[in-house]
Design a protein around this motif. Structure first.
Motif, PDB file in Angstrom:
ATOM      1  N   VAL A 138       0.862  -1.186   0.000  1.00 49.33           N
ATOM      2  CA  VAL A 138       0.000   0.000   0.000  1.00 49.33           C
ATOM      3  C   VAL A 138       0.894   1.230   0.000  1.00 49.33           C
ATOM      4  O   VAL A 138       1.841   1.313   0.788  1.00 49.33           O
ATOM      5  CB  VAL A 138      -0.895   0.019   1.259  1.00 49.33           C
ATOM      6  CG1 VAL A 138      -1.769   1.255   1.297  1.00 49.33           C
ATOM      7  CG2 VAL A 138      -1.746  -1.219   1.335  1.00 49.33           C
ATOM      8  N   PRO A 139       0.608   2.212  -0.871  1.00 55.38           N
ATOM      9  CA  PRO A 139       1.379   3.446  -0.822  1.00 55.38           C
ATOM     10  C   PRO A 139       1.043   4.219   0.451  1.00 55.38           C
ATOM     11  O   PRO A 139      -0.130   4.376   0.803  1.00 55.38           O
ATOM     12  CB  PRO A 139       0.938   4.204  -2.073  1.00 55.38           C
ATOM     13  CG  PRO A 139      -0.370   3.640  -2.450  1.00 55.38           C
ATOM     14  CD  PRO A 139      -0.390   2.242  -1.951  1.00 55.38           C
ATOM     15  N   LYS A 140       2.057   4.697   1.141  1.00 54.73           N
ATOM     16  CA  LYS A 140       1.829   5.387   2.409  1.00 54.73           C
ATOM     17  C   LYS A 140       2.026   6.884   2.314  1.00 54.73           C
ATOM     18  O   LYS A 140       1.518   7.620   3.139  1.00 54.73           O
ATOM     19  CB  LYS A 140       2.748   4.814   3.478  1.00 54.73           C
ATOM     20  CG  LYS A 140       2.443   3.366   3.770  1.00 54.73           C
ATOM     21  CD  LYS A 140       3.098   2.921   5.037  1.00 54.73           C
ATOM     22  CE  LYS A 140       2.812   1.468   5.255  1.00 54.73           C
ATOM     23  NZ  LYS A 140       1.941   1.226   6.356  1.00 54.73           N
ATOM     24  N   ASN A 141       2.745   7.335   1.311  1.00 51.45           N
ATOM     25  CA  ASN A 141       3.018   8.749   1.137  1.00 51.45           C
ATOM     26  C   ASN A 141       1.946   9.362   0.242  1.00 51.45           C
ATOM     27  O   ASN A 141       1.481   8.741  -0.714  1.00 51.45           O
ATOM     28  CB  ASN A 141       4.410   8.908   0.504  1.00 51.45           C
ATOM     29  CG  ASN A 141       4.872  10.328   0.426  1.00 51.45           C
ATOM     30  OD1 ASN A 141       4.097  11.263   0.602  1.00 51.45           O
ATOM     31  ND2 ASN A 141       6.146  10.501   0.142  1.00 51.45           N
ATOM     32  N   TYR A 142       1.519  10.593   0.519  1.00 49.70           N
ATOM     33  CA  TYR A 142       0.478  11.256  -0.258  1.00 49.70           C
ATOM     34  C   TYR A 142       0.880  11.403  -1.719  1.00 49.70           C
ATOM     35  O   TYR A 142       0.067  11.168  -2.612  1.00 49.70           O
ATOM     36  CB  TYR A 142       0.169  12.620   0.359  1.00 49.70           C
ATOM     37  CG  TYR A 142      -0.884  13.393  -0.395  1.00 49.70           C
ATOM     38  CD1 TYR A 142      -2.220  13.016  -0.326  1.00 49.70           C
ATOM     39  CD2 TYR A 142      -0.546  14.479  -1.182  1.00 49.70           C
ATOM     40  CE1 TYR A 142      -3.191  13.701  -1.021  1.00 49.70           C
ATOM     41  CE2 TYR A 142      -1.506  15.175  -1.885  1.00 49.70           C
ATOM     42  CZ  TYR A 142      -2.837  14.787  -1.799  1.00 49.70           C
ATOM     43  OH  TYR A 142      -3.793  15.472  -2.487  1.00 49.70           O
ATOM     44  N   LYS A 143       2.142  11.781  -1.976  1.00 53.82           N
ATOM     45  CA  LYS A 143       2.604  11.941  -3.356  1.00 53.82           C
ATOM     46  C   LYS A 143       2.577  10.615  -4.110  1.00 53.82           C
ATOM     47  O   LYS A 143       2.195  10.558  -5.273  1.00 53.82           O
ATOM     48  CB  LYS A 143       4.012  12.530  -3.393  1.00 53.82           C
ATOM     49  CG  LYS A 143       4.079  13.970  -2.982  1.00 53.82           C
ATOM     50  CD  LYS A 143       5.496  14.498  -3.051  1.00 53.82           C
ATOM     51  CE  LYS A 143       5.561  15.932  -2.570  1.00 53.82           C
ATOM     52  NZ  LYS A 143       6.918  16.455  -2.596  1.00 53.82           N
ATOM     53  N   VAL A 144       2.960   9.554  -3.449  1.00 57.19           N
ATOM     54  CA  VAL A 144       2.953   8.234  -4.085  1.00 57.19           C
ATOM     55  C   VAL A 144       1.521   7.804  -4.381  1.00 57.19           C
ATOM     56  O   VAL A 144       1.246   7.220  -5.430  1.00 57.19           O
ATOM     57  CB  VAL A 144       3.671   7.200  -3.194  1.00 57.19           C
ATOM     58  CG1 VAL A 144       3.580   5.812  -3.791  1.00 57.19           C
ATOM     59  CG2 VAL A 144       5.116   7.600  -2.986  1.00 57.19           C
ATOM     60  N   MET A 145       0.594   8.127  -3.496  1.00 54.06           N
ATOM     61  CA  MET A 145      -0.817   7.818  -3.740  1.00 54.06           C
ATOM     62  C   MET A 145      -1.332   8.563  -4.967  1.00 54.06           C
ATOM     63  O   MET A 145      -2.050   7.998  -5.795  1.00 54.06           O
ATOM     64  CB  MET A 145      -1.665   8.186  -2.529  1.00 54.06           C
ATOM     65  CG  MET A 145      -1.511   7.283  -1.361  1.00 54.06           C
ATOM     66  SD  MET A 145      -2.591   7.835  -0.032  1.00 54.06           S
ATOM     67  CE  MET A 145      -1.968   6.894   1.312  1.00 54.06           C
ATOM     68  N   MET A 146      -0.949   9.815  -5.100  1.00 51.10           N
ATOM     69  CA  MET A 146      -1.380  10.607  -6.251  1.00 51.10           C
ATOM     70  C   MET A 146      -0.788  10.049  -7.547  1.00 51.10           C
ATOM     71  O   MET A 146      -1.482   9.940  -8.553  1.00 51.10           O
ATOM     72  CB  MET A 146      -0.983  12.075  -6.072  1.00 51.10           C
ATOM     73  CG  MET A 146      -1.712  12.763  -4.936  1.00 51.10           C
ATOM     74  SD  MET A 146      -3.493  12.785  -5.159  1.00 51.10           S
ATOM     75  CE  MET A 146      -3.629  13.832  -6.569  1.00 51.10           C
TER      76      MET A 146
END
Length: 59
Positions: A17-25
């Motif tokens: 699961v991506p944990k960083n906001y930028k990685v999620m975007m």
């Protein structure tokens, strides 16, 4: 590679699961681009096929 393949095919994440906001975007953007790429390629192939069929019937 695994992460990008999972994102592009929109299979979902069961183990990572991506944990960083930028990685999620970026993951969301990659999933959207992956779906649009498939739709554009499919539409292009259908367009080429129908154009070829139309030119055959005109002859």
């Amino acid at each position: 590679m695994y992460y990008s393949f999972t994102t592009l095919t929109t299979l979902g994440y069961g183990d990572i699961v991506p944990k960083n906001y930028k990685v999620m975007m970026f993951s969301n953007l990659e999933a959207i681009i992956g779906q649009m790429y498939s739709a554009i390629v499919l539409a292009r192939l259908v367009g080429l096929y129908t154009a070829e069929e139309m030119s055959k019937t005109d002859d």
